[in-house]
Enzyme design. Sequence first.
Site, PDB file in Angstrom:
ATOM      1  N   LYS A 208     -11.919   0.023  -2.790  1.00 20.09           N
ATOM      2  CA  LYS A 208     -10.654   0.669  -3.201  1.00 20.09           C
ATOM      3  C   LYS A 208     -11.053   0.831  -5.217  1.00 20.09           C
ATOM      4  O   LYS A 208     -11.861   1.615  -5.276  1.00 20.09           O
ATOM      5  CB  LYS A 208      -8.981  -0.071  -3.321  1.00 20.09           C
ATOM      6  CG  LYS A 208      -8.596   0.450  -2.258  1.00 20.09           C
ATOM      7  CD  LYS A 208      -7.386   0.515  -1.769  1.00 20.09           C
ATOM      8  CE  LYS A 208      -6.947   0.667   0.241  1.00 20.09           C
ATOM      9  NZ  LYS A 208      -7.924   0.042   0.994  1.00 20.09           N
TER      10      LYS A 208
ATOM     11  N   HIS B 262      -5.408  -3.605  -2.752  1.00 26.67           N
ATOM     12  CA  HIS B 262      -4.740  -2.918  -3.577  1.00 26.67           C
ATOM     13  C   HIS B 262      -4.489  -3.728  -5.160  1.00 26.67           C
ATOM     14  O   HIS B 262      -3.999  -2.796  -6.484  1.00 26.67           O
ATOM     15  CB  HIS B 262      -3.620  -2.228  -3.970  1.00 26.67           C
ATOM     16  CG  HIS B 262      -3.315  -0.905  -2.521  1.00 26.67           C
ATOM     17  ND1 HIS B 262      -4.511   0.456  -2.336  1.00 26.67           N
ATOM     18  CD2 HIS B 262      -3.384  -1.233  -1.500  1.00 26.67           C
ATOM     19  CE1 HIS B 262      -3.861   0.788  -1.673  1.00 26.67           C
ATOM     20  NE2 HIS B 262      -3.878   0.197  -0.590  1.00 26.67           N
TER      21      HIS B 262
ATOM     22  N   SER C 238       0.618  -1.404  -0.134  1.00 27.55           N
ATOM     23  CA  SER C 238       0.006   0.399  -0.260  1.00 27.55           C
ATOM     24  C   SER C 238       0.709   1.658  -0.353  1.00 27.55           C
ATOM     25  O   SER C 238      -0.056   2.256  -0.673  1.00 27.55           O
ATOM     26  CB  SER C 238      -0.802   0.317   1.116  1.00 27.55           C
ATOM     27  OG  SER C 238      -0.166  -0.174   2.743  1.00 27.55           O
TER      28      SER C 238
END
Length: 433
Positions: free
Chosen positions: A281, A250, A222
């Site tokens: 996300k 991610h 991250s």
Amino acid sequence: MAIPEAIRNQSVPKVDSQGKNLADFINLPEPSKDIFAKTLPFYGFMQDITEKQYNHWSRELVGPSANRVMIHDKYTGSVREMIMMASNNYLGLTTHPKVVKAGMEAQRDYGAGAGSVPLLAGTNDIHRELELKLAKFKGCEDAMIFTSGYSSNVGIVSALVRETDVALNDRLNHASIIDGCRLSGGSLRAFRHNDMESLEKALAHCRKKYDGILLVVDGVFSMDGDIADLPKIKELADEYGARVMIDEAHASGVLGSNGRGTPEHFGMEGEIDIVAGTLSKALGVVGGFVASSKEVINYLRFYARSNMFSTAMTPAAAGSLVAALDVIQTEPELRERLWYNIRYMIDNLKALGLDLGNAETAIIPIIIPDEDVLRDVSRYVHSAGVFVNPVYYPAVPKGLSRLRLSLMATHTQEDLDTTLGVIEDAVRKYGVI
């Protein structure tokens, strides 16, 4: 209880000419046993950096998170537009019409909330639809959802790791994974970031000392934007009898030819024991998930306390997420545009001579080791209308403070070029290059 006079009148430290950082004020010794005493110097620190226009936390958006945002600027006292380079909304699905519409329809049909925890009366059929779609998307037998990515990691690790077990982590794993390890009652060990020699040594040690080993890594890290060496990690885990858990926060929607994440990126779908992550996300909404075998998911429904004792995800969020999964698979042009933006920015930032570490995804760190310089660069970039997050120790190791850019598919060429121009002006002005 009123704060004692002696505490109320104590001096409040300021940011001195050398520049203090946040970590300097977290564990200050206090002259009193009052549990609130620690809040006073920290409040003074925040006041001081705000006066110097170094406080870029919790900037207040007026409207949706998109490539351009409107914010309440506390330094100008006005509402102004900024280029958003700090959002994890990688594919722009937060504002995608299909995703928004599906959430509104689900709220109309099911109401504003779930009304109970998932295990009792809080599971709607739309929740189960989402779980089944996630299981298929991740190539696993079953899946379950959580109200946040943080709660999914905390719940999974704390449920599986017992007193005689160990959770073995990459040193740069997300904080939620570390917190789950600490809550588990088992042991916590770490190996050097993406270092397979260090991992093998740690596995050999853990195999002799503990019963079960849960080897946990981020798919995409991250703060650094690099990718875990999943093939070698899996090979070593099998050799030493460890189970592998990968956090796809991610990576989902970003990596792989179909956006299914790190296992797809390496051609390893169905080979990883536990695939987890957030739904906030690239999927653009909120929540967390875990996908695994039917036996593991059944166990976690009863033993993941962050799920069992938390009211279920709102129907609106579940509806939007069902639509978001469909969009990821039917609109590959979003991912294609994201990867164009990633390559364009990395190439041009490197051409300026900036240190991007090992960045290779939508997260791009610009390493600025001197925190005083980073504060000045951040203030300049903010004033120039680009919304980027500075990251300091202890969020990253000492000497690796950075600007952290996050790219989106919805960034236009103008957004990219304007951002590059502002960053170049800032780093030249303050001697980074």
